[in-house]
Design an enzyme around this catalytic site. Sequence first.
Site, PDB file in Angstrom:
ATOM      1  N   ARG A  71      -6.452   1.355   1.009  1.00  0.00           N
ATOM      2  CA  ARG A  71      -6.681   2.177   2.196  1.00  0.00           C
ATOM      3  C   ARG A  71      -8.154   2.074   2.544  1.00  0.00           C
ATOM      4  O   ARG A  71      -8.997   1.825   1.681  1.00  0.00           O
ATOM      5  CB  ARG A  71      -6.310   3.634   1.920  1.00  0.00           C
ATOM      6  CG  ARG A  71      -4.853   3.858   1.497  1.00  0.00           C
ATOM      7  CD  ARG A  71      -4.600   5.317   1.163  1.00  0.00           C
ATOM      8  NE  ARG A  71      -3.197   5.577   0.820  1.00  0.00           N
ATOM      9  CZ  ARG A  71      -2.694   5.549  -0.407  1.00  0.00           C
ATOM     10  NH1 ARG A  71      -3.505   5.277  -1.446  1.00  0.00           N
ATOM     11  NH2 ARG A  71      -1.415   5.788  -0.627  1.00  0.00           N
ATOM     12  N   LYS A  96      -5.182   8.406  -2.696  1.00  0.00           N
ATOM     13  CA  LYS A  96      -4.533   9.505  -1.984  1.00  0.00           C
ATOM     14  C   LYS A  96      -4.116  10.571  -2.997  1.00  0.00           C
ATOM     15  O   LYS A  96      -3.536  10.267  -4.033  1.00  0.00           O
ATOM     16  CB  LYS A  96      -3.317   8.982  -1.229  1.00  0.00           C
ATOM     17  CG  LYS A  96      -2.761   9.978  -0.219  1.00  0.00           C
ATOM     18  CD  LYS A  96      -1.724   9.320   0.668  1.00  0.00           C
ATOM     19  CE  LYS A  96      -1.245  10.274   1.750  1.00  0.00           C
ATOM     20  NZ  LYS A  96      -0.268   9.630   2.653  1.00  0.00           N
ATOM     21  N   HIS A 166      -5.669  -0.384   8.446  1.00  0.00           N
ATOM     22  CA  HIS A 166      -4.357  -0.106   7.842  1.00  0.00           C
ATOM     23  C   HIS A 166      -3.353  -1.218   8.136  1.00  0.00           C
ATOM     24  O   HIS A 166      -2.398  -1.416   7.371  1.00  0.00           O
ATOM     25  CB  HIS A 166      -3.811   1.240   8.314  1.00  0.00           C
ATOM     26  CG  HIS A 166      -2.898   1.882   7.312  1.00  0.00           C
ATOM     27  ND1 HIS A 166      -3.365   2.401   6.117  1.00  0.00           N
ATOM     28  CD2 HIS A 166      -1.555   2.068   7.305  1.00  0.00           C
ATOM     29  CE1 HIS A 166      -2.346   2.884   5.417  1.00  0.00           C
ATOM     30  NE2 HIS A 166      -1.239   2.695   6.118  1.00  0.00           N
ATOM     31  N   ARG A 169      -3.551  -3.589   5.304  1.00  0.00           N
ATOM     32  CA  ARG A 169      -2.804  -3.068   4.153  1.00  0.00           C
ATOM     33  C   ARG A 169      -1.309  -3.328   4.340  1.00  0.00           C
ATOM     34  O   ARG A 169      -0.608  -3.699   3.400  1.00  0.00           O
ATOM     35  CB  ARG A 169      -3.084  -1.571   4.012  1.00  0.00           C
ATOM     36  CG  ARG A 169      -2.308  -0.840   2.920  1.00  0.00           C
ATOM     37  CD  ARG A 169      -2.850   0.583   2.797  1.00  0.00           C
ATOM     38  NE  ARG A 169      -1.914   1.530   2.227  1.00  0.00           N
ATOM     39  CZ  ARG A 169      -1.791   1.777   0.930  1.00  0.00           C
ATOM     40  NH1 ARG A 169      -2.532   1.107   0.056  1.00  0.00           N
ATOM     41  NH2 ARG A 169      -0.943   2.675   0.487  1.00  0.00           N
ATOM     42  N   HIS A 192       1.530   4.430  -3.938  1.00  0.00           N
ATOM     43  CA  HIS A 192       2.549   5.353  -3.427  1.00  0.00           C
ATOM     44  C   HIS A 192       3.043   6.253  -4.544  1.00  0.00           C
ATOM     45  O   HIS A 192       3.095   5.837  -5.707  1.00  0.00           O
ATOM     46  CB  HIS A 192       3.721   4.571  -2.832  1.00  0.00           C
ATOM     47  CG  HIS A 192       3.395   3.905  -1.536  1.00  0.00           C
ATOM     48  ND1 HIS A 192       4.085   2.820  -1.050  1.00  0.00           N
ATOM     49  CD2 HIS A 192       2.438   4.178  -0.615  1.00  0.00           C
ATOM     50  CE1 HIS A 192       3.584   2.456   0.112  1.00  0.00           C
ATOM     51  NE2 HIS A 192       2.583   3.272   0.403  1.00  0.00           N
ATOM     52  N   TYR A 201       8.494   2.160   3.398  1.00  0.00           N
ATOM     53  CA  TYR A 201       7.297   1.509   3.944  1.00  0.00           C
ATOM     54  C   TYR A 201       7.604   0.053   4.294  1.00  0.00           C
ATOM     55  O   TYR A 201       7.296  -0.416   5.380  1.00  0.00           O
ATOM     56  CB  TYR A 201       6.209   1.589   2.877  1.00  0.00           C
ATOM     57  CG  TYR A 201       4.805   1.218   3.307  1.00  0.00           C
ATOM     58  CD1 TYR A 201       3.950   2.182   3.815  1.00  0.00           C
ATOM     59  CD2 TYR A 201       4.327  -0.073   3.155  1.00  0.00           C
ATOM     60  CE1 TYR A 201       2.646   1.868   4.169  1.00  0.00           C
ATOM     61  CE2 TYR A 201       3.031  -0.399   3.510  1.00  0.00           C
ATOM     62  CZ  TYR A 201       2.191   0.568   4.019  1.00  0.00           C
ATOM     63  OH  TYR A 201       0.913   0.254   4.373  1.00  0.00           O
TER      64      TYR A 201
END
Length: 230
Positions: A71, A96, A166, A169, A192, A201
């Site tokens: 990210r 994250k 993004h 990514r 994730h 995704y």
Amino acid sequence: MRGLDTAGRRRSPATLPGHHTGRPPRNKGMRYPADPPRVEEIVAGMRAAGGRPNGARARGLIVVLWRAGLRISEALDLGEGDLDPARGALLVRRGKGGKRREVGMDEWGWEQLRPWLELRACLPIGALFCVLSGPPRGRPWSSPAIRTQFRLLAAKAKIRRRFAPHQLRHAHAVEMAPEGVPLNVIQRQLGHRDLGVTSVYLQGIDSTEVINAVHGRSAPTMTASAGLLM
């Protein structure tokens, strides 16, 4: 003086540290379709960056986003000591949800990053991707400035789709799935929280399997007397 550059000219307020603090991004709340750039387009963007220091920095960031799938916040949080080229590893200290993880990057990616690493060694210690000149020299490069430079690179390279951090990514995930990388490995690489997120995704951004299955269908069967000629 704080408001002047090295040539004594008045600096734009947007270049001063903290100018964007507390300001929501212009694209906040906007949703863009998952449309990752192709390999040829990404490489064209890297070529458009040129060979000067700011170009080496842009190419280095592009390759970390693309070949390691980070990210943008994770890439900007990297320090020089977070890289382990011998193992091909990058340490994400605060992903994250504040989670820490190690990710991998291929040897081609490390080769593209090395020119920036050599230049970075001559700058003050700090963030891996940093400001190159002026009083903020050595401080972290800002996300708004990166997005602006990426838009300029896309225009220069004539990339006819959104070229944003993004999206790179997304490209990383899309390329790994057809290479046979297990889903749980992709999940850990992307950071994730569970496999379900990774599965959704990939379904949302890679329609190759569906297209190939339908495109490869046989022609409709019919009797000889039911041709299209009138």
